[in-house]
Design a protein around this motif. Structure first.
Motif, mmCIF file in Angstrom:
data_model
loop_
_atom_site.group_PDB
_atom_site.id
_atom_site.type_symbol
_atom_site.label_atom_id
_atom_site.label_comp_id
_atom_site.label_asym_id
_atom_site.label_seq_id
_atom_site.Cartn_x
_atom_site.Cartn_y
_atom_site.Cartn_z
ATOM 1 N N GLY A 224 0.533 -1.108 0.191
ATOM 2 C CA GLY A 224 0.143 0.151 0.080
ATOM 3 C C GLY A 224 1.110 1.445 -0.116
ATOM 4 N N ALA A 225 1.990 1.193 0.120
ATOM 5 C CA ALA A 225 3.224 2.338 -0.033
ATOM 6 C C ALA A 225 2.617 3.250 -1.507
ATOM 7 C CB ALA A 225 4.404 1.611 -0.060
ATOM 8 N N SER A 226 2.872 4.356 -1.600
ATOM 9 C CA SER A 226 2.100 4.989 -2.767
ATOM 10 C C SER A 226 3.463 5.604 -3.476
ATOM 11 C CB SER A 226 2.047 6.198 -2.284
ATOM 12 O OG SER A 226 1.011 6.448 -0.719
ATOM 13 N N SER A 227 4.655 5.229 -3.102
ATOM 14 C CA SER A 227 6.054 5.517 -4.129
ATOM 15 C C SER A 227 6.954 5.187 -4.005
ATOM 16 C CB SER A 227 5.681 6.976 -5.091
ATOM 17 O OG SER A 227 6.490 7.049 -5.982
ATOM 18 N N TYR A 228 7.547 5.377 -4.070
ATOM 19 C CA TYR A 228 9.531 4.646 -3.861
ATOM 20 C C TYR A 228 10.230 5.332 -5.238
ATOM 21 C CZ TYR A 228 13.718 1.431 -4.560
ATOM 22 O OH TYR A 228 14.734 0.588 -4.806
ATOM 23 N N VAL A 229 11.440 5.959 -3.619
ATOM 24 C CA VAL A 229 12.423 6.373 -4.599
ATOM 25 C C VAL A 229 13.695 5.745 -3.515
ATOM 26 C CG1 VAL A 229 13.695 8.812 -4.392
ATOM 27 C CG2 VAL A 229 11.243 8.834 -4.313
ATOM 28 N N PRO A 230 14.567 5.211 -4.640
ATOM 29 C CA PRO A 230 15.741 5.250 -4.252
ATOM 30 C C PRO A 230 17.367 5.981 -3.810
ATOM 31 C CG PRO A 230 15.828 4.558 -6.761
ATOM 32 C CD PRO A 230 14.588 5.558 -6.323
ATOM 33 N N LYS A 231 17.624 5.773 -2.806
ATOM 34 C CA LYS A 231 17.805 6.654 -1.191
ATOM 35 C C LYS A 231 19.356 7.556 -2.533
ATOM 36 C CE LYS A 231 17.437 6.355 3.334
ATOM 37 N NZ LYS A 231 18.273 6.409 4.807
ATOM 38 N N ARG A 232 19.644 7.130 -3.537
ATOM 39 C CA ARG A 232 20.891 7.554 -4.393
ATOM 40 C C ARG A 232 20.393 8.952 -5.407
ATOM 41 N NH1 ARG A 232 20.746 5.155 -9.662
ATOM 42 N NH2 ARG A 232 19.283 3.488 -9.944
ATOM 43 N N LEU A 233 19.014 8.746 -5.412
ATOM 44 C CA LEU A 233 17.946 9.529 -6.640
ATOM 45 C C LEU A 233 17.534 10.451 -5.548
ATOM 46 C CD1 LEU A 233 16.845 7.077 -9.244
ATOM 47 C CD2 LEU A 233 18.717 8.494 -9.239
ATOM 48 N N VAL A 234 17.853 10.629 -4.267
ATOM 49 C CA VAL A 234 16.788 11.362 -3.303
ATOM 50 C C VAL A 234 16.579 12.792 -3.921
ATOM 51 C CG1 VAL A 234 16.666 12.871 -0.947
ATOM 52 C CG2 VAL A 234 16.357 9.762 -1.318
ATOM 53 N N PRO A 235 18.770 13.438 -3.810
ATOM 54 C CA PRO A 235 18.100 15.097 -4.697
ATOM 55 C C PRO A 235 17.978 15.323 -5.849
ATOM 56 C CG PRO A 235 20.363 14.269 -3.801
ATOM 57 C CD PRO A 235 19.766 12.733 -3.856
ATOM 58 N N THR A 236 17.199 14.465 -6.867
ATOM 59 C CA THR A 236 17.003 15.126 -8.171
ATOM 60 C C THR A 236 15.646 14.677 -7.729
ATOM 61 O OG1 THR A 236 17.501 12.220 -8.828
ATOM 62 C CG2 THR A 236 19.852 14.251 -9.242
ATOM 63 N N THR A 237 15.075 13.543 -7.475
ATOM 64 C CA THR A 237 13.550 12.840 -7.731
ATOM 65 C C THR A 237 13.111 13.187 -5.917
ATOM 66 O OG1 THR A 237 14.212 10.497 -7.193
ATOM 67 C CG2 THR A 237 14.718 11.243 -9.407
ATOM 68 N N LEU A 238 13.138 13.575 -5.236
ATOM 69 C CA LEU A 238 12.139 12.975 -3.886
ATOM 70 C C LEU A 238 11.221 13.830 -4.351
ATOM 71 C CD1 LEU A 238 11.471 12.160 -1.613
ATOM 72 C CD2 LEU A 238 13.217 14.024 -0.402
ATOM 73 N N VAL A 239 11.472 15.164 -4.291
ATOM 74 C CA VAL A 239 10.289 16.822 -4.356
ATOM 75 C C VAL A 239 8.847 15.945 -5.177
ATOM 76 C CG1 VAL A 239 10.245 18.971 -4.799
ATOM 77 C CG2 VAL A 239 11.693 18.459 -3.187
ATOM 78 N N GLU A 240 9.972 16.320 -6.925
ATOM 79 C CA GLU A 240 9.243 15.758 -7.790
ATOM 80 C C GLU A 240 7.999 14.473 -7.435
ATOM 81 O OE1 GLU A 240 6.253 16.434 -11.103
ATOM 82 O OE2 GLU A 240 7.990 17.602 -9.774
ATOM 83 N N THR A 241 8.186 13.689 -7.078
ATOM 84 C CA THR A 241 7.633 12.722 -6.353
ATOM 85 C C THR A 241 6.551 12.437 -4.847
ATOM 86 O OG1 THR A 241 9.233 11.192 -7.020
ATOM 87 C CG2 THR A 241 7.921 10.021 -4.950
ATOM 88 N N VAL A 242 7.212 13.613 -4.308
ATOM 89 C CA VAL A 242 6.457 13.754 -2.515
ATOM 90 C C VAL A 242 4.814 14.681 -3.703
ATOM 91 C CG1 VAL A 242 5.915 15.539 -1.199
ATOM 92 C CG2 VAL A 242 7.754 13.666 -1.952
ATOM 93 N N ARG A 243 5.702 15.612 -4.872
ATOM 94 C CA ARG A 243 4.826 16.290 -5.003
ATOM 95 C C ARG A 243 3.205 15.570 -6.184
ATOM 96 N NH1 ARG A 243 7.632 19.475 -7.886
ATOM 97 N NH2 ARG A 243 8.095 21.679 -6.077
ATOM 98 N N ARG A 244 4.104 14.470 -6.709
ATOM 99 C CA ARG A 244 2.866 13.728 -7.568
ATOM 100 C C ARG A 244 1.791 13.056 -6.782
ATOM 101 N NH1 ARG A 244 7.726 12.389 -10.713
ATOM 102 N NH2 ARG A 244 7.080 9.817 -10.498
ATOM 103 N N VAL A 245 2.729 13.099 -5.492
ATOM 104 C CA VAL A 245 1.858 11.961 -4.512
ATOM 105 C C VAL A 245 0.860 12.546 -3.610
ATOM 106 C CG1 VAL A 245 2.122 10.795 -2.121
ATOM 107 C CG2 VAL A 245 3.496 10.342 -4.276
ATOM 108 N N LEU A 246 1.648 14.005 -2.841
ATOM 109 C CA LEU A 246 0.119 14.934 -2.429
ATOM 110 C C LEU A 246 -0.965 15.318 -3.603
ATOM 111 C CD1 LEU A 246 2.293 17.049 -0.889
ATOM 112 C CD2 LEU A 246 0.968 15.450 0.403
#
Length: 296
Positions: free
Chosen positions: A96-118
């Motif tokens: 049931g998790a909404s999405s997944y971000v590899p830790k190595r990609l946190v600087p480049t993809t975390l904010v956009e992933t969170v924006r989409r999930v929200l």
């Protein structure tokens, strides 16, 4: 303001994720160093989204997700996983998790992933608010004695409940199982008049007789009539067949250990286990199943 809870036992990783998310002025970002602390903070900070590491001391990310699914299913969850945790991440997404971000990609993809999930969470809540204002939804169906149609009917009901009540997968399947049993009973035992005793003695003979009758008069002309009534608090399913009916009091007690493995009465046991109320009319050719909405 949108609240995001970041959970990570690594101070460096936690501060990195928090710093990135805090750059968005409309987001309030709070922190927890482990799963236990996160669960304790939920009632206090009321997060819209949790960004959590999978590998945590105490309650790990997967266990945190499972706890949230039980008690706070409205909260979205974005997983952060180090290399080598891909299989666990897949399991978490299936849970049931909404999405997944590899830790190595946190600087480049975390904010956009969170924006989409929200954005998805907000749309879901708007739809849920709309469905809470629904007065009543009524549907009626008339079906032939076709197992494929009956299974499609069950899936339709599950989809309606998921859409109207945001019912989770487990509750949808339990409801679907109860409805399938009621529909199959209406076809096999009601319209086709094939007895459970025959099924208990010889499965092949049971289905062979059912197929023969399904294509022969007078059974071929019999129908299954379904009426559903759905409101924000309760779902009612009325299923009637064209058969001669039976005496509901003649059913064996399905909770008796001696009867648990017998086909006779198994369907009624599942219906009663997964629904809040199951009643028959006096002639036994119509069953009404009700389930109340459990709001989290």
């Amino acid at each position: 303001m949108t609240t995001i809870l970041v959970v990570d036992d690594s101070t460096v990783d936690r501060k990195l994720a928090t710093g990135l998310l805090a750059q968005e002025s409309e987001w309030r970002v709070v922190e927890a160093s482990d799963g236990n602390a996160a669960m304790s903070m939920i009632s206090e900070v009321d997060p819209d989204l949790i960004v959590t590491d999978l590998n945590l001391p105490g309650i790990n990310g997967l266990e945190l997700l499972a706890n949230l699914q039980k008690s706070h299913s409205r909260i979205g969850v974005v997983l952060l996983a180090a290399q080598g945790s891909e299989e666990i991440a897949v399991e978490a997404l299936q849970t049931g998790a909404s999405s997944y971000v590899p830790k190595r990609l946190v600087p480049t993809t975390l904010v956009e992933t969170v924006r989409r999930v929200l954005a998805s969470i907000q749309e879901t809540r708007k739809h849920s608010d709309l469905m809470d204002r629904m007065g009543e939804r009524v549907e009626t169906f008339v079906l032939e004695n076709d197992v494929n149609l009956l299974m499609a009917m069950s899936r339709h009901f599950q989809t309606v409940l998921a859409d109207s009540w945001s019912l989770d997968r487990t509750d949808r399947l339990r409801t679907g199982t109860a409805l399938e049993e009621a529909l199959l009973n209406a076809m096999y035992h009601g319209n086709l008049e094939v007895s459970s005793e025959l099924k208990e003695q010889d499965h092949q003979a049971f289905y062979a007789l059912a197929e023969e009758r399904r294509n022969s008069a007078p059974w071929i002309d019999r129908k299954i009539f379904i009426r559903t009534i759905l409101n924000p608090d309760e779902a009612t399913f009325v299923i009637r067949d064209d058969g001669s009916g039976f005496d509901p009091n003649s059913l064996p007690d399905p909770t008796d250990p001696e009867n648990l493995i017998r086909p006779f009465g198994r369907g009624v046991m599942l219906m009663r286990a997964f629904m809040d109320d199951v009643t028959y009319n006096t002639t036994g050719n119509e069953v009404t199943l009700k389930r109340k909405r459990n709001r989290s």
